[in-house]
Scaffold this active site. Structure first.
Site, mmCIF file in Angstrom:
data_model
loop_
_atom_site.group_PDB
_atom_site.id
_atom_site.type_symbol
_atom_site.label_atom_id
_atom_site.label_comp_id
_atom_site.label_asym_id
_atom_site.label_seq_id
_atom_site.Cartn_x
_atom_site.Cartn_y
_atom_site.Cartn_z
ATOM 1 N N HIS A 152 0.818 -1.216 0.000
ATOM 2 C CA HIS A 152 0.000 0.000 0.000
ATOM 3 C C HIS A 152 0.851 1.266 0.000
ATOM 4 C CE1 HIS A 152 0.462 -0.130 4.502
ATOM 5 N NE2 HIS A 152 0.444 1.176 4.335
ATOM 6 N N ASP A 182 -0.041 -7.433 1.438
ATOM 7 C CA ASP A 182 0.542 -6.105 1.631
ATOM 8 C C ASP A 182 2.065 -6.134 1.621
ATOM 9 O OD1 ASP A 182 0.303 -3.369 1.837
ATOM 10 O OD2 ASP A 182 0.221 -3.355 4.034
ATOM 11 N N SER A 253 5.016 2.685 7.727
ATOM 12 C CA SER A 253 4.615 1.536 6.918
ATOM 13 C C SER A 253 5.768 1.014 6.074
ATOM 14 C CB SER A 253 3.486 1.928 5.978
ATOM 15 O OG SER A 253 2.280 1.392 6.393
ATOM 16 N N VAL A 310 -14.966 -22.222 -2.525
ATOM 17 C CA VAL A 310 -16.014 -22.279 -1.506
ATOM 18 C C VAL A 310 -16.099 -20.945 -0.780
ATOM 19 C CG1 VAL A 310 -15.870 -24.760 -1.074
ATOM 20 C CG2 VAL A 310 -14.378 -23.208 0.203
#
Length: 517
Positions: A152, A182, A253, A310
């Site tokens: 990100h 990420d 980050s 599923v």
């Protein structure tokens, strides 16, 4: 964002606390000195001996606390600042960007653009160009310029700039990025760079000291410290996280989480906050999981994952007890995708998947992680709990493709059936009807009944007209008459477990029957 560049809210509280702390320390030192002098005089001991003992005690206390200075000198040079820019049209410059970034800030709290103090703003009369988009962190993993960070941090960027601690800047090439985990890998053209060492996450212990190095608010090489608060913390993401109380802020980050041995054990990625800022809880991607993703990105620029087709959900304690499971574990199959590997294997809505290739499925989201880490084409074994018995199903894992929009619902009308009112209506508050051939075909079910009306217990449990009932307890529901017979045999002192299909998904619903009269 203007608050971050205003000096007064930051410096004034810091100065006030500093003055108060200094005064408190001074007063404490004075009291300690007077007390020590008084005790030494009363006991006839020289003042210098008392002072030496006090210094020895302080030294012992200091030795008991970690010193991060050598650690920072060792790892710090391998941590980098990452800036991104985006090209914008004239009409959009200075308008669309801030809103988008503010949304990103409140969504992730990382990588938000931080305009530098005194930085000139783009001129609206220009014909277009690049504008700063965000700031983040990263770390060098090889001497030839491979850098790891968060996906990100670089998402949507047209240009990525990596700045080293020696102030050199490089334009980075994006080797690959994986939004699901990420994780992103960058490449800069350089050699002889300092690189980090990786630690063993399995050796990481709750309560252990760790530090983070990064660029919060574009403040390069900022160091914060804390402890590991929890491991394998589940936040609903593709990977379990390392939870810490290390201070993480916008710009951290992609930076490393480092243990006291100087090894990277995680990538700082998220925080939990109700205020938009750090609140004592932060999350890091375990480095072993990140390396698995990075290896695929370096090899092919993307991550290949397995899928079986599923939709799943949690197995609650009440559902586990009603189905005879020993504990609330596994993944509840809500729906099976038509033509998928799961359908070919015979998996059905309402099954509880308890193991995948011999590995236990403790929590429902263990299953997509286990399947995702399986190479497409692999023949695997699913262990499922179905109507009171355990069975093994062979499944060939397919490749996970990008998500697609769900198909529009069909508009064909089913032939009407007269509702059957009987024991089910008085015991559960349910009026049901048999499924027509067309309804079974559209719902892709072999049998079941359709809910025509709800009242009392069924209404309180959340059932509604149009729901399909596929199972009751451990039994499969075939038609309205058989459903009535099953209800008649219920123990009314205990909740009844119904397998209910609504739309394309199925789930177990507990209904407390009306008491016997």
């Amino acid at each position: 964002m203007s608050d971050t560049s205003a000096p007064h809210p930051i410096t004034r509280p810091s100065r006030r606390w500093l003055m108060a702390g200094s005064a408190l320390l001074g007063a404490t030192a004075l009291v300690a000195a007077l007390t020590s002098s008084h005790d030494a005089t009363a006991q006839g001991a020289p003042t210098s001996v008392t002072a030496t003992a006090a210094q020895s005690g302080s030294a012992a206390l200091a030795r008991g606390l970690p010193d991060f200075a050598d650690l920072v000198e060792q790892v710090g040079p391998a941590v980098v600042n990452i800036r991104t820019t985006a090209k914008v049209a004239t009409a959009a410059r200075g308008q669309a960007g801030p809103d988008e970034e503010m949304q990103e800030f409140f969504r992730r709290f990382f990588g938000v653009p931080m305009p530098r103090r005194g930085q000139p703003q783009p001129d609206d009369e220009d014909s277009g160009g690049s504008t700063p988009r965000g700031v983040g962190s990263g770390f060098i993993v090889s001497a030839d310029g491979l850098v790891m960070t968060n996906a990100h941090v670089i998402d949507g960027a047209d240009e990525v700039i990596v700045r080293l601690t020696d102030k050199r800047e490089f334009k980075a090439r994006v080797v690959g990025a994986d939004k699901r985990t990420d994780v992103a890998v960058l490449k800069i053209e350089a050699s002889g760079l300092p690189a980090v060492r990786f630690g063993d996450v399995n050796r990481l212990r709750v309560g252990e000291w760790v530090i983070a190095i990064g660029s919060p608010f574009d403040l390069d090489n900022t160091v914060t410290a804390g402890i590991v608060s929890a491991k394998a913390r589940d936040t609903g993401e593709m990977l379990p996280f390392i939870q810490t109380d290390v201070a993480i802020n916008p710009g951290n980050s992609g930076g490393p989480l480092i243990n006291l041995r100087g090894e990277v054990v995680g990538i700082n990625s998220q925080i939990y906050s109700r205020s938009g800022g750090y609140m004592g809880i932060s999350f890091a991607i375990p480095i072993d999981e990140a390396n698995r993703v990075a290896d695929q990105l370096k090899a092919g620029g993307r991550v290949v994952r397995g899928r079986i087709g599923v939709q799943i959900g949690e197995v609650t304690k009440d559902v586990a007890e009603s189905l005879g499971l020993a504990k609330a574990a596994g993944a509840l199959v809500r729906s099976v995708e038509p033509g998928s590997p799961a359908e070919k294997a015979g998996l059905e809505a309402g099954d509880i998947v308890t193991r995948f290739d011999g590995k236990a499925v403790e929590k429902w989201n263990d299953l997509p992680r286990l399947v995702g880490n399986t190479k497409p084409g692999t023949k695997s074994t699913l262990q499922v709990w179905r109507r009171g018995t355990t069975r093994d199903l062979g499944v060939t894992v397919a490749e996970l493709e990008p998500e697609t929009k769900p198909a529009a619902a069909r508009s064909g009308k089913a032939e009407p059936k007269a509702p059957a009112a009987g024991v089910a209506a008085s015991v559960l508050g349910l009026t049901v009807s048999d499924l027509s051939a067309e309804q079974r075909r559209e719902a892709r079910v072999k049998a079941g009944v359709r809910v025509e009306a709800v009242d009392g217990p069924a209404a309180r449990a959340g059932l509604r007209e149009g729901d399909l009932i596929l199972g009751l307890g451990q039994a499969e529901v075939t038609d309205a008459r058989q459903f009535d017979a099953l209800v008649a045999r219920l123990d009314r002192s205990r909740p009844a477990s119904l397998l209910v299909r609504r739309g394309s998904e199925a789930q177990f619903v507990l209904i407390r029957p009306n008491p016997a009269r």
